[in-house]
Design an enzyme around this catalytic site. Structure first.
Site, PDB file in Angstrom:
ATOM      1  N   ASN A 152      79.207  24.346   0.868  1.00 43.96           N
ATOM      2  CA  ASN A 152      79.668  25.524  -0.431  1.00 43.96           C
ATOM      3  C   ASN A 152      78.145  24.691  -1.003  1.00 43.96           C
ATOM      4  O   ASN A 152      77.713  26.052  -2.236  1.00 43.96           O
ATOM      5  CB  ASN A 152      80.136  24.680  -0.945  1.00 43.96           C
ATOM      6  CG  ASN A 152      80.333  22.538  -1.261  1.00 43.96           C
ATOM      7  OD1 ASN A 152      80.682  22.009  -0.440  1.00 43.96           O
ATOM      8  ND2 ASN A 152      80.642  21.907  -2.227  1.00 43.96           N
ATOM      9  N   HIS A 202      89.567  33.103  -4.159  1.00 52.76           N
ATOM     10  CA  HIS A 202      88.594  32.634  -4.950  1.00 52.76           C
ATOM     11  C   HIS A 202      87.487  32.825  -4.265  1.00 52.76           C
ATOM     12  O   HIS A 202      86.649  33.379  -5.700  1.00 52.76           O
ATOM     13  CB  HIS A 202      89.400  32.409  -6.388  1.00 52.76           C
ATOM     14  CG  HIS A 202      88.570  30.373  -5.965  1.00 52.76           C
ATOM     15  ND1 HIS A 202      87.361  30.401  -7.005  1.00 52.76           N
ATOM     16  CD2 HIS A 202      88.970  29.273  -5.094  1.00 52.76           C
ATOM     17  CE1 HIS A 202      87.572  29.217  -6.574  1.00 52.76           C
ATOM     18  NE2 HIS A 202      88.463  28.871  -5.535  1.00 52.76           N
ATOM     19  N   CYS A 324      82.075  21.936  -8.372  1.00 56.38           N
ATOM     20  CA  CYS A 324      83.154  21.603  -8.669  1.00 56.38           C
ATOM     21  C   CYS A 324      82.885  19.902  -8.731  1.00 56.38           C
ATOM     22  O   CYS A 324      83.197  19.156  -9.612  1.00 56.38           O
ATOM     23  CB  CYS A 324      83.751  21.065  -7.271  1.00 56.38           C
ATOM     24  SG  CYS A 324      83.615  22.423  -6.837  1.00 56.38           S
TER      25      CYS A 324
HETATM   26  C1  PLP Z   1      84.066  24.006   1.399  1.00 52.50           C
HETATM   27  C2  PLP Z   1      84.549  23.996   0.046  1.00 52.50           C
HETATM   28  N1  PLP Z   1      86.370  23.515   0.514  1.00 52.50           N
HETATM   29  C3  PLP Z   1      87.678  23.033  -0.555  1.00 52.50           C
HETATM   30  C4  PLP Z   1      87.011  23.927  -2.188  1.00 52.50           C
HETATM   31  C5  PLP Z   1      88.104  24.094  -2.470  1.00 52.50           C
HETATM   32  O1  PLP Z   1      88.480  24.932  -3.491  1.00 52.50           O
HETATM   33  P1  PLP Z   1      89.745  24.793  -4.675  1.00 52.50           P
HETATM   34  O2  PLP Z   1      88.748  23.858  -5.757  1.00 52.50           O
HETATM   35  O3  PLP Z   1      89.888  26.247  -4.794  1.00 52.50           O
HETATM   36  O4  PLP Z   1      90.952  23.951  -4.402  1.00 52.50           O
HETATM   37  C6  PLP Z   1      85.440  24.357  -2.366  1.00 52.50           C
HETATM   38  C7  PLP Z   1      86.227  25.285  -3.679  1.00 52.50           C
HETATM   39  O5  PLP Z   1      84.661  24.975  -3.854  1.00 52.50           O
HETATM   40  C8  PLP Z   1      84.969  24.317  -1.504  1.00 52.50           C
HETATM   41  O6  PLP Z   1      83.748  24.811  -1.554  1.00 52.50           O
END
Ligand code: PLP
Length: 378
Positions: A152, A202, A324
């Protein structure tokens, strides 16, 4: 006031107009419970079925292999903890990579607290695991390997098919978190071979709060929530029909747009990179130069903090690290795992383009960022 130019599509995407239009009746008129046997229920059941088929088609799966969840986080938790629940007592070893999202790393650490053995594979300077490290780490008691499809932050794509080959030869299941990959690159579960694969609505123009877990038929897994038998008994709770319908519409849209979208995103991303590299001597690219998400440009600006740079470049909305966990001024765990020095990690900025991004947006953003770097580095 004009909102800042959005270059943070890895954090989240807007809901596509086509997706919102498909969802609207399910927010305003249709309300049946898919488990009800009357006409209201049947309509809802049919809508969920169609969405399941669309999501399956996006990744080359069978419809019954798709489990809708409330998020990618939940899908990852279900993959790790659900497989752990289904494993016999002599299979209690788990392997993850050092650059996993917290939605994988935290359930992995939780299993560690529960007495599982956890191996965290290191990554190289590009954020990639070494297959030799995996080969050494696999043991007779290894139940699961979980390595993300694309990172990410830096966008590096892991060699999932090769990882699966090693895992499978060892009798080990493989999960991949593909939350960042859907809609950006083609995904095919047959080619990848993964037993479990996570999707996040999303990140590809569906709403927040909807995700899916692909579970290859026959995979040993148990639910982690207890309730009724929705979602093939793996995710109890009345289906969130509107969100599921939205995910289905986004999957259809992504499928129509691929592989053209991959090229379009890469062209914009590369143009942005070229403009920045020309104007900023010493700009460093983070992540793998080739095996990388086509929309992701993670760069370190010299002599500045990425955070200060983005404050100065207020007309551009981007992020340092990932959305995050970007609050603290700490070095990103991903960059630390890649061995980045402190100055390089400090100057890092993640710019991620999306389907609505235009060539003019890229030109404007590059000019704003260069101006902000000159002002901040001075
Ligand atoms: C690689 C990856 N995994 C999991 C997630 C978690 O997604 P969510 O916050 O929609 O549960 C994200 C969100 O940024 C992500 O980039």
């Amino acid at each position: 006031m004009k909102p800042p130019l959005y270059l943070d599509y890895n954090a989240t995407t807007p809901i596509a107009p086509e997706v919102a239009a498909t969802m609207r009746p399910w927010l305003e008129e249709q309300f049946g419970n898919p488990s009800s046997s009357h006409a209201h229920g049947q309509q809802a059941r049919e809508a969920v079925k169609e969405a399941r088929e669309s999501v399956a088609a996006l990744i080359g799966a069978q419809a019954e292999e798709i489990v809708f969840t409330g998020s990618a986080t939940e899908a990852n938790n279900l993959a790790l903890l659900g497989v752990a629940r289904a494993m016999p007592p002599h299979k209690r070893h788990l392997i993850v990579s050092a650059v996993e999202h917290p939605a994988v790393m935290q359930p992995a650490l939780h299993l560690g607290d529960q007495g599982w053995d956890l191996t965290v594979l290191p990554v190289d300077e590009f954020g990639c695991i070494a297959l030799d490290d995996l080969r050494v780490a696999l043991r007779p008691d290894t139940a699961l390997v979980s390595v993300m499809h694309a990172n990410n932050e830096v966008g590096t794509i892991q060699p999932v098919a090769e990882i699966v080959a090693l895992a499978r030869a060892n009798g080990t299941l493989m999960h991949t978190d593909a939350a960042q990959s859907a809609g950006k690159v083609p995904l095919d579960v047959a080619a990848l071979g993964a037993d479990l694969l996570t999707l996040a609505g999303h990140k590809f123009y569906a709403p927040k709060g909807i995700g899916a877990l692909y579970v290859r038929r026959g995979t040993a897994i148990k639910p982690i929530l207890f309730g009724a038998d929705q979602e093939h008994g793996l995710r109890p709770g009345t289906e969130n029909v509107a969100q599921i319908v939205g995910l289905g519409a986004a999957a259809r849209l992504a499928r129509q747009r691929l592989p053209l979208a991959t090229r379009q995103l890469a062209d914009l991303r590369d143009d942005l990179h070229r403009r920045l590299a020309e104007a900023v001597p010493g700009l460093i690219l983070n992540g793998h130069p080739g095996r990388r998400l086509p929309n992701t440009l993670h760069v370190s600006f010299p002599g500045v903090s990425g955070r200060d740079l983005l404050v100065a470049a207020g007309e551009v909305a981007a992020s340092v690290g990932s959305a995050c966990h970007s609050d603290a001024d700490a070095v990103s765990g991903v960059l630390a795992a890649m061995g980045c020095d402190v100055a390089r990690a400090r100057g890092a900025v993640r710019l991620s383009v999306g389907i609505p991004t235009t060539a003019e947006d890229v030109e404007t953003a590059a000019a704003v960022l260069v101006r902000a770097w000159r002002a901040t580095a001075a």
